[in-house]
Structures are given as structure tokens and as C-alpha cells.
Scaffold this motif. Structure first.
Motif, PDB file in Angstrom:
ATOM      1  N   PRO A  11      72.164  10.303 -49.189  1.00 41.17           N
ATOM      2  CA  PRO A  11      73.063  10.898 -48.190  1.00 41.17           C
ATOM      3  C   PRO A  11      72.376  11.908 -47.251  1.00 41.17           C
ATOM      4  O   PRO A  11      72.952  12.318 -46.249  1.00 41.17           O
ATOM      5  CB  PRO A  11      74.125  11.616 -49.043  1.00 41.17           C
ATOM      6  N   ARG A  12      71.129  12.287 -47.573  1.00 42.25           N
ATOM      7  CA  ARG A  12      70.398  13.219 -46.691  1.00 42.25           C
ATOM      8  C   ARG A  12      69.154  12.517 -46.127  1.00 42.25           C
ATOM      9  O   ARG A  12      69.163  12.012 -45.018  1.00 42.25           O
ATOM     10  CB  ARG A  12      70.041  14.498 -47.474  1.00 42.25           C
ATOM     11  N   ASP A  13      68.106  12.418 -46.940  1.00 43.03           N
ATOM     12  CA  ASP A  13      66.868  11.785 -46.474  1.00 43.03           C
ATOM     13  C   ASP A  13      67.122  10.335 -46.073  1.00 43.03           C
ATOM     14  O   ASP A  13      66.519   9.820 -45.127  1.00 43.03           O
ATOM     15  CB  ASP A  13      65.829  11.829 -47.611  1.00 43.03           C
ATOM     16  N   GLY A  14      68.031   9.679 -46.784  1.00 44.40           N
ATOM     17  CA  GLY A  14      68.292   8.262 -46.554  1.00 44.40           C
ATOM     18  C   GLY A  14      68.859   7.955 -45.185  1.00 44.40           C
ATOM     19  O   GLY A  14      68.594   6.899 -44.624  1.00 44.40           O
ATOM     20  N   ILE A 203      58.986  15.323 -58.175  1.00 46.75           N
ATOM     21  CA  ILE A 203      58.177  14.495 -57.276  1.00 46.75           C
ATOM     22  C   ILE A 203      59.137  13.731 -56.356  1.00 46.75           C
ATOM     23  O   ILE A 203      60.117  13.145 -56.811  1.00 46.75           O
ATOM     24  CB  ILE A 203      57.301  13.494 -58.071  1.00 46.75           C
ATOM     25  N   HIS A 204      58.825  13.774 -55.058  1.00 45.28           N
ATOM     26  CA  HIS A 204      59.655  13.123 -54.032  1.00 45.28           C
ATOM     27  C   HIS A 204      58.773  12.097 -53.323  1.00 45.28           C
ATOM     28  O   HIS A 204      57.770  12.466 -52.718  1.00 45.28           O
ATOM     29  CB  HIS A 204      60.145  14.224 -53.070  1.00 45.28           C
ATOM     30  N   LEU A 205      59.157  10.830 -53.439  1.00 49.24           N
ATOM     31  CA  LEU A 205      58.258   9.771 -52.977  1.00 49.24           C
ATOM     32  C   LEU A 205      58.855   8.929 -51.859  1.00 49.24           C
ATOM     33  O   LEU A 205      60.057   8.670 -51.840  1.00 49.24           O
ATOM     34  CB  LEU A 205      57.906   8.854 -54.158  1.00 49.24           C
ATOM     35  N   HIS A 206      57.973   8.497 -50.974  1.00 50.52           N
ATOM     36  CA  HIS A 206      58.324   7.501 -49.960  1.00 50.52           C
ATOM     37  C   HIS A 206      57.442   6.276 -50.170  1.00 50.52           C
ATOM     38  O   HIS A 206      56.314   6.390 -50.629  1.00 50.52           O
ATOM     39  CB  HIS A 206      58.135   8.068 -48.547  1.00 50.52           C
ATOM     40  N   ASN A 207      57.994   5.124 -49.810  1.00 48.78           N
ATOM     41  CA  ASN A 207      57.282   3.875 -50.104  1.00 48.78           C
ATOM     42  C   ASN A 207      56.566   3.309 -48.881  1.00 48.78           C
ATOM     43  O   ASN A 207      56.423   2.102 -48.738  1.00 48.78           O
ATOM     44  CB  ASN A 207      58.263   2.842 -50.664  1.00 48.78           C
ATOM     45  N   GLY A 245      61.276   4.607 -45.760  1.00 47.90           N
ATOM     46  CA  GLY A 245      62.246   5.055 -46.751  1.00 47.90           C
ATOM     47  C   GLY A 245      61.671   5.652 -48.021  1.00 47.90           C
ATOM     48  O   GLY A 245      60.497   5.487 -48.346  1.00 47.90           O
ATOM     49  N   ASN A 246      62.555   6.328 -48.731  1.00 50.08           N
ATOM     50  CA  ASN A 246      62.238   6.817 -50.073  1.00 50.08           C
ATOM     51  C   ASN A 246      62.043   5.618 -50.988  1.00 50.08           C
ATOM     52  O   ASN A 246      62.427   4.506 -50.656  1.00 50.08           O
ATOM     53  CB  ASN A 246      63.411   7.653 -50.616  1.00 50.08           C
ATOM     54  N   ILE A 247      61.493   5.861 -52.183  1.00 54.73           N
ATOM     55  CA  ILE A 247      61.468   4.773 -53.145  1.00 54.73           C
ATOM     56  C   ILE A 247      62.919   4.415 -53.470  1.00 54.73           C
ATOM     57  O   ILE A 247      63.791   5.285 -53.523  1.00 54.73           O
ATOM     58  CB  ILE A 247      60.677   5.131 -54.433  1.00 54.73           C
TER      59      ILE A 247
HETATM   60 ZN    ZN Z   1      61.559  12.585 -47.832  1.00 60.00          ZN
END
Ligand code: ZN
Length: 303
Positions: A11-14, A203-207, A245-247
Motif C-alpha cells: 500500500p506504500r512502496d507498491g 531487510i527491504h528488497l527490490h527485485n 518492484g519489491n520482492i
Molecule cells: Zn523500497
């Protein structure tokens, strides 16, 4: 069994980088569905300037409405004292402060050097104690910056130390543009565990380069307390070129449950939410599980 808390940042980063503007009601429906699927910690909004992040202009309205959703921890993102004021006035109790590890990225995010941003957070930490607010610190571009390239882990750990000294309950290392590989994740976790006992490490990941789930595995093996992901794998940073996007939470939960790590998430409900979210955004999302379908109800026994 290892305890691992998942944070759904959809709902935020997405959605913050989506061209299609979602209504407050649609955002709230997404949060409600995530909660129903079993996700408890949800990043619901960012109190950033609507001028720079128009998708978050209704942060107050969305945040206030989350009070009606039982059993969730609604987390919000804040980049300065103005954002903190807005978040607290709306009733936020779990706030993530953000600094970027590199000068260029932090100037894009906050128009200040990382040092200046950390100094500006000092009074916020003092106020948070009186406000009954739990503050956590997120360090963007911890593993690589789209403008400055590879990042020195010593620089990242010194920012983490500043957050911990100030009283952060959690420090999150973010791979904002997907530049990390698994050994980097393991090593930063090892160092953070040694240097900051008693602080949750996330840990905050992006793919972005398709190494996201391997990095998530490294995070689990490295003993991360918190792992961010976004249902459907939506996401991207408005200040970072070519950020993706995020994972995907879907694929992550499938992997974790298969590893014997209980997530409390109902995979079928999550996949249904992910498909609904994809229709809402009117574009294909990267998560693979909704395409292939979960292949078991109960995880297979590990030999
Ligand atoms: Zn992010």
C-alpha cells in the motif's frame, strides 16, 4: 523455530510509483485484504509531500481508516519533521524514518545530506518518547545507489549506529534499486547483529535484477527479524531511475512456508488478493505464484 516478521509494503512502496491513481477506498480495500490473508504488519502510507509523491496525498485519510481494521500494525513512512507532525496528528504509532546511504540519493529524497537528515531526526526521537511513538530507521540504497554505484558498508553501519543511539527499535537495510547479492545481505546482518544487539534488524528488497528472492533467503539464513515484501511484487521508488518492484510477498511466503517458517499467511487468500490487486492496477504484476498457483496446502516434509 526462527521468528520472522513480514511487512507488506504494497500500500506504500507498491503503489507510490504507479501512474494510475488509486482512491483512498481502493487503498483501504487492499490493506483490508492483506490483513485478511494474515499479514499483520503493513506499511499503509507515506507522509511525504503530495507535490513529490502525489499517490500518497491522502495519507491521513487512509491511515485514519486503518483503525477500523483489527489486529494490524499500520506502519507509516516519514522523511522530515513536517511528515512526523502529520503522521502523529493522524494517530500513527509506528513510524519509519528514512535516510539514504549516499549523498546524491538523499538529496533526491530529502534535499539534504545524510548527515543533515540524521541531525534533523534527533528532535523527532525526543518527541517520539513523549508521543508514545515507536520509531524505526530505514537506510535506503544500503547496498548500491543508482547515482553513486556500490556503497561502503561502513557508511551504512555508521548511519545504523546513529539510529540505534537515538533509540530506534528497528533498523532496516534497504536495497532500493536491487543491486545487492546474497553475501552482502548475510554480512551486513552479521555485523548489525554484533553491533546492535537488542535492536530488530530488517531487510527491504527490490527485485530489479532478479536476485531478490535469493537475497531474501540470505536474509533468513542471516537471522533477519523483519523482511519487507510487496504483494504482487508491485513497487518502485519515485526518486530512483529504473527502480522496479519489491520482492513479491506471494513468492516469499511460498518459499518461507516451504522452508518450515510459519508466516501466519493464508497462501490462497494472498494469491486471490494479488490477482485482485493486479486487476486494480490494470497491469501485469511480477509475482510468479499467482500465475503458477500454490502446489500444496501443507508444506512438504523436509528430509
Ligand atoms: Zn523500497
Amino acid at each position: 523455530m526462527q521468528s520472522l516478521t513480514l511487512v507488506d509494503v504494497a500500500p506504500r512502496d507498491g503503489i507510490q510509483n504507479e501512474k494510475l491513481m488509486l482512491s483512498s477506498a481502493q487503498k483501504l480495500e487492499l490493506i483490508r485484504r492483506l490483513a485478511q490473508a494474515g499479514l499483520r504488519w503493513i506499511e499503509v502510507a507515506s507522509f511525504a509531500s503530495p507535490k513529490w509523491v502525489p499517490q500518497m496525498a491522502d495519507a491521513e485519510e487512509v491511515f485514519r481508516a486503518t483503525a477500523r481494521i483489527p489486529d494490524i500494525r499500520p506502519i507509516v513512512l516519514v522523511l522530515n519533521d513536517r511528515g512526523y507532525d502529520r503522521a502523529v496528528a493522524a494517530g500513527a504509532r509506528y513510524i519509519r524514518l528514512v535516510v539514504a546511504a549516499t549523498d546524491t540519493m538523499n538529496r533526491k529524497n530529502a534535499n539534504a545530506s545524510p548527515e543533515e537528515t540524521m541531525n534533523s531526526y534527533k528532535p523527532i526521537f525526543e518527541r517520539a518518547r513523549g508521543d508514545g511513538v515507536e520509531l524505526t530507521g530505514a537506510i535506503a540504497t544500503s547496498f548500491g545507489c543508482p547515482f553513486e554505484g556500490p556503497v561502503d558498508p561502513a557508511q551504512v553501519l555508521s548511519l545504523a549506529a546513529r539510529f540505534v543511539e537515538a533509540g530506534a527499535a528497528e533498523v532496516d537495510f534497504a536495497d532500493t534499486v536491487g543491486m545487492a547479492v546474497p553475501p552482502q545481505i548475510e554480512r551486513i546482518l552479521l555485523r548489525a547483529r554484533q553491533e546492535f544487539p537488542g535492536t530488530r534488524i530488517g531487510i527491504h528488497l527490490h527485485n530489479t535484477r532478479n536476485v531478490g528472492l535469493a537475497n531474501a533467503y540470505a536474509a533468513v539464513r542471516g537471522g533477519a527479524d523483519v523482511l519487507d515484501a510487496s504483494t504482487g511484487g508491485a513497487g518502485g521508488c519515485p526518486f530512483a531511475p529504473r527502480a522496479t518492484g519489491n520482492i513479491p510477498m506471494d513468492d516469499l511466503v511460498f518459499m518461507l512456508e516451504g522452508m518450515g517458517i510459519a508466516t501466519g499467511v493464508d497462501l490462497d487468500a494472498l494469491v486471490a488478493t494479488s490477482r485482485w490487486f493486479e486487476e486494480l492496477l490494470q497491469r501485469p504484476l511480477p509475482a510468479m505464484l499467482p500465475k503458477a498457483g500454490p502446489c500444496w496446502k501443507t508444506p512438504p516434509p523436509l528430509a
